[in-house]
Design an enzyme around this catalytic site. Sequence first.
Site, PDB file in Angstrom:
ATOM      1  N   HIS A   1      -3.924  -5.159  -0.033  1.00 32.92           N
ATOM      2  CA  HIS A   1      -3.572  -5.737   1.266  1.00 32.92           C
ATOM      3  C   HIS A   1      -3.662  -7.263   1.242  1.00 32.92           C
ATOM      4  CE1 HIS A   1      -3.220  -2.206   3.972  1.00 32.92           C
ATOM      5  NE2 HIS A   1      -3.894  -1.633   2.982  1.00 32.92           N
TER       6      HIS A   1
ATOM      7  N   CYS B   1       0.828  -1.211   0.000  1.00 35.57           N
ATOM      8  CA  CYS B   1       0.000   0.000   0.000  1.00 35.57           C
ATOM      9  C   CYS B   1       0.867   1.267   0.000  1.00 35.57           C
ATOM     10  CB  CYS B   1      -0.977  -0.040   1.168  1.00 35.57           C
ATOM     11  SG  CYS B   1      -2.461   0.961   0.870  1.00 35.57           S
TER      12      CYS B   1
ATOM     13  N   GLU C   1      -2.701  -9.330   3.439  1.00 34.73           N
ATOM     14  CA  GLU C   1      -3.062  -9.870   4.752  1.00 34.73           C
ATOM     15  C   GLU C   1      -4.572  -9.810   4.963  1.00 34.73           C
ATOM     16  OE1 GLU C   1      -3.581  -5.666   5.404  1.00 34.73           O
ATOM     17  OE2 GLU C   1      -2.073  -6.807   4.307  1.00 34.73           O
TER      18      GLU C   1
END
Length: 369
Positions: free
Chosen positions: A338, A252, A340
């Site tokens: 993202h 990001c 995760e």
Amino acid sequence: MQKKAYLLLEDGLLVEGTAIGKIGTSGGEICFNTGMTGYQEIYTDPSYYGQIIVNTNAHIGNYGAFDAEQESSRPMISGLVVNEFAHEFSRKSATGSLQQYLESRNVVGIANIDTRMLVRYIRSKGAMNAIISSELTPDQLKAEIKKVPSMNGLELSSLVTTKEAYTVGDAHAAIKVAVLDLGIKQSIVTNLASRGVFCKVFPAKTSFAEMKAWNPHGYFISNGPGDPSVMTYAIETVKQALDSGKPLFGICLGHQLLALASGISTYKMHHGHRGLNHPVKNLVTGKGEMTSQNHGFSVNEKDIEKNANVMVTHVHLNDNTIMGIRLKDRKAFSVQYHPEASPGPHDSRYLFDEFIEMIQAEIAEPVTA
């Protein structure tokens, strides 16, 4: 009786609703997240610092709040806008209602808003500043909104980063990664540690020399809030990390900083990408991924076309914006989304594995920096 509240956008749009969270006044850039779940993870994501979040899902608060579902120590959003707000919750594991959670953590919000109308408005007009208040009149808000700073040119990572360096994972692990915390989500560190990585998380303005002194095998540049183009301190740190020759992975904001360190500019998007179902294509494998995203800035596609050293690895299938890059002369790569998740799909967690494999290859055949 529910207390009246107002939402005022900087272009003059005024909407009336009812107060939720803390009674008060708060301003920031208004944006929307299309995720249907994971509201607490969204509110505690440091990348949202300085922003008022509009949840597009019609019902918010129905499963309460749970301390384990936080991506940082507290909510980071400037304010909250929802359609229907649930004061009661049904999940047994919840530690309390969302109203109790927001009120105790000083988050100002507004409910009973036509969020469909509001989101269509933002998509048309673009992201802009806004202010929520459950204590001021509309005329008073017109004066207050002028005090809200523009997100363009705003450096915010230094406000949300850790104050002191800390470690996560097994100290005896074979792999050590220095993490630059620009507003990192806890799930990112968890994903690294679960793969046998010993992480040391450093404050945003830590010098590269200090990170290097820990003798890590690789560097991770985190997500975070604000305008990446004004973060000269972080851009310089990334440049020095690249010059070390060791593997580097950015997510990001970390993706944008890798681009800036490579001579590629960034720009403010019209209304950004924020949600859990953004389609991305991996140009290396040809496979598609459903991704979790949260960003209002993007890297410049035209600059990449002129840079022979930067390879585009991922693109957004809705608007063709750059979602991933890799440097041809360095062991460095990054993605705009993202992997995760938290909340969101886990399609992209393979990127953590690729980072580990890159480090393992480096350990097997070390380079001289």
